[in-house]
Design an enzyme around this catalytic site. Structure first.
Site, PDB file in Angstrom:
ATOM      1  N   HIS A 154      20.667  19.765 109.912  1.00 63.49           N
ATOM      2  CA  HIS A 154      20.637  20.201 111.471  1.00 63.49           C
ATOM      3  C   HIS A 154      20.922  21.526 111.423  1.00 63.49           C
ATOM      4  O   HIS A 154      20.340  22.557 112.153  1.00 63.49           O
ATOM      5  CB  HIS A 154      21.396  19.434 112.401  1.00 63.49           C
ATOM      6  CG  HIS A 154      20.960  17.737 112.633  1.00 63.49           C
ATOM      7  ND1 HIS A 154      21.849  16.864 112.137  1.00 63.49           N
ATOM      8  CD2 HIS A 154      19.976  17.367 112.893  1.00 63.49           C
ATOM      9  CE1 HIS A 154      21.134  15.657 112.299  1.00 63.49           C
ATOM     10  NE2 HIS A 154      19.909  15.821 112.855  1.00 63.49           N
TER      11      HIS A 154
ATOM     12  N   LYS B 252      12.533  16.993 105.945  1.00 63.95           N
ATOM     13  CA  LYS B 252      12.795  15.792 105.885  1.00 63.95           C
ATOM     14  C   LYS B 252      11.905  14.561 106.447  1.00 63.95           C
ATOM     15  O   LYS B 252      11.989  13.709 105.916  1.00 63.95           O
ATOM     16  CB  LYS B 252      14.275  15.582 106.490  1.00 63.95           C
ATOM     17  CG  LYS B 252      14.806  14.522 106.710  1.00 63.95           C
ATOM     18  CD  LYS B 252      15.364  13.462 105.423  1.00 63.95           C
ATOM     19  CE  LYS B 252      16.161  12.257 105.697  1.00 63.95           C
ATOM     20  NZ  LYS B 252      15.700  11.576 106.688  1.00 63.95           N
ATOM     21  N   ASP B 253      11.624  15.087 107.883  1.00 68.66           N
ATOM     22  CA  ASP B 253      10.818  14.018 108.412  1.00 68.66           C
ATOM     23  C   ASP B 253       9.146  14.824 108.312  1.00 68.66           C
ATOM     24  O   ASP B 253       8.687  15.289 109.447  1.00 68.66           O
ATOM     25  CB  ASP B 253      11.185  14.032 110.058  1.00 68.66           C
ATOM     26  CG  ASP B 253      12.610  13.279 109.898  1.00 68.66           C
ATOM     27  OD1 ASP B 253      12.803  12.192 109.990  1.00 68.66           O
ATOM     28  OD2 ASP B 253      13.563  14.294 110.061  1.00 68.66           O
TER      29      ASP B 253
HETATM   30  P1  AMP Z   1      17.314  13.894 114.129  1.00 67.97           P
HETATM   31  O1  AMP Z   1      18.447  14.075 114.851  1.00 67.97           O
HETATM   32  O2  AMP Z   1      17.527  13.150 112.852  1.00 67.97           O
HETATM   33  O3  AMP Z   1      16.343  13.548 115.205  1.00 67.97           O
HETATM   34  O4  AMP Z   1      16.785  15.264 113.470  1.00 67.97           O
HETATM   35  C1  AMP Z   1      16.623  16.583 114.025  1.00 67.97           C
HETATM   36  C2  AMP Z   1      15.900  17.474 113.381  1.00 67.97           C
HETATM   37  O5  AMP Z   1      16.583  17.795 112.147  1.00 67.97           O
HETATM   38  C3  AMP Z   1      14.352  17.128 112.855  1.00 67.97           C
HETATM   39  O6  AMP Z   1      13.670  18.339 112.926  1.00 67.97           O
HETATM   40  C4  AMP Z   1      14.800  16.799 111.427  1.00 67.97           C
HETATM   41  O7  AMP Z   1      13.689  16.601 110.880  1.00 67.97           O
HETATM   42  C5  AMP Z   1      15.797  17.726 111.028  1.00 67.97           C
HETATM   43  N1  AMP Z   1      16.740  17.235 109.836  1.00 67.97           N
HETATM   44  C6  AMP Z   1      17.350  15.991 109.658  1.00 67.97           C
HETATM   45  N2  AMP Z   1      17.801  16.039 108.259  1.00 67.97           N
HETATM   46  C7  AMP Z   1      17.524  17.180 107.747  1.00 67.97           C
HETATM   47  C8  AMP Z   1      17.715  17.572 106.418  1.00 67.97           C
HETATM   48  N3  AMP Z   1      18.460  16.863 105.645  1.00 67.97           N
HETATM   49  N4  AMP Z   1      17.456  18.647 106.253  1.00 67.97           N
HETATM   50  C9  AMP Z   1      16.703  19.488 107.208  1.00 67.97           C
HETATM   51  N5  AMP Z   1      16.415  19.285 108.312  1.00 67.97           N
HETATM   52  C10 AMP Z   1      16.772  17.858 108.701  1.00 67.97           C
END
Ligand code: AMP
Length: 286
Positions: free
Chosen positions: A37, A153-154
């Site tokens: 993040h 990642k997503d």
């Molecule tokens: P989330 O909190 O899981 O909804 O993720 C928020 C954002 O962080 C989304 O755009 C995810 O794709 C990104 N994200 C989550 N894990 C990673 C990672 N390991 N590397 C880069 N971005 C990430």
């Protein structure tokens, strides 16, 4: 860092920034922050006058209620990490603030996502991307950023949100930036869900990355169908329950079994380690 819980308060502050002509970067998250993040915050800070990070666990995108209730919450640590990263604004809305009044979280929405919604995450998590689109639309309308930062990642989510931004076609143009996946030193993609793994599961979880590397390493030697089957067998032997192991065209996610040697390919994996569902992906011919 300034923390806003109410849209009206956030808007007052944003109006001033917009009038000054400041460019804004936006990083939506569900909290339980890790360096993945923070890498998005850092990318935004480089390219904008200020950065807004939202932290909202979106009930509308969880097809499995158990996954929602068990989603990790580490607010104090999140605030400390954002402060340390130099994030400017944290938007921390309640569910009522995002979905006010009768707009229940399960309200019917229908974004035209086409094929994207029928495969991989779309297939295994019915309704998930409609829920993602719903919250992202709401957040984009509230925050009105110039630049939006998402993590590779997503992978499929990046494609869905890029599509959503096209569909919404806001007057204020939003540029979508996709940032590389940040990994632990042993290769495991950082994820909030990793917090739910016990020590033994955490160790085993590295097999996902190993499998992606194996697929990439064998790309030019073997038939794609065989590579995919071998990866599946490898993960099954390591005790994972598999949702999918797929090799697809990186531009549209169509599965590829016969490769022309040119088109960009991506391998995508979704597996369960006991109760915890993990996803990862890798571009194969970069
Ligand atoms: P989330 O909190 O899981 O909804 O993720 C928020 C954002 O962080 C989304 O755009 C995810 O794709 C990104 N994200 C989550 N894990 C990673 C990672 N390991 N590397 C880069 N971005 C990430």
């Amino acid at each position: 860092m300034i923390l806003f819980k109410k849209i009206t308060d956030l808007h007052k502050w944003l109006d001033v920034q917009h009038k000054k002509g400041h460019r804004m970067g936006f990083v939506p998250t569900m909290g339980a922050l890790h360096y993945g993040h923070i890498s998005l915050i850092e990318a935004s800070k480089k390219e904008n006058s200020f950065t807004v990070c939202s932290l909202f666990i979106n009930p509308a995108q969880f097809n499995d209620p158990n996954d929602f209730t068990k989603y990790p919450v580490t607010l104090e640590n999140d605030i400390m990490m954002l402060e340390a990263a130099g994030n400017d604004v944290l938007f921390l809305p309640s569910v009522k603030e995002i979905y006010p009044g009768d707009k229940a979280t399960n309200i019917h929405t229908n974004y035209e996502l086409g094929y994207l919604e029928t495969v991989l995450e779309g297939k295994f998590r019915p309704g998930h991307f409609q829920g993602v689109c719903r919250v992202v639309q709401r957040l984009l309308e509230i925050v009105q950023p110039d630049n939006l930062y998402l993590g590779q990642k997503d992978y499929q989510q990046c494609m869905v949100i890029s599509r959503l931004v096209e569909i919404l076609n806001f007057d204020r143009k939003i540029n979508v930036h996709i940032c590389p996946t940040v990994r632990e030193t042993d290769g495991l993609a950082m994820s909030s869900r990793n917090l739910r793994l016990n020590k033994e599961e955490r160790k085993r979880a590295t097999e996902i990355y190993r499998c992606l590397c194996m697929i990439k390493g064998n790309l030019h030697q073997q038939d794609l169908a065989i590579i995919r089957k071998e990866a599946q067998t490898h993960l099954e032997k390591a005790g994972f329950k598999i949702d999918y192991v797929e090799i697809a065209d990186a531009g549209n996610l169509f599965p590829v079994t016969i490769w022309n040697g040119k088109s960009q390919l991506v391998a995508l994996i979704a597996v369960f380690l006991n109760e915890v569902r993990l996803i990862d992906n890798m571009l194969l011919n970069q």
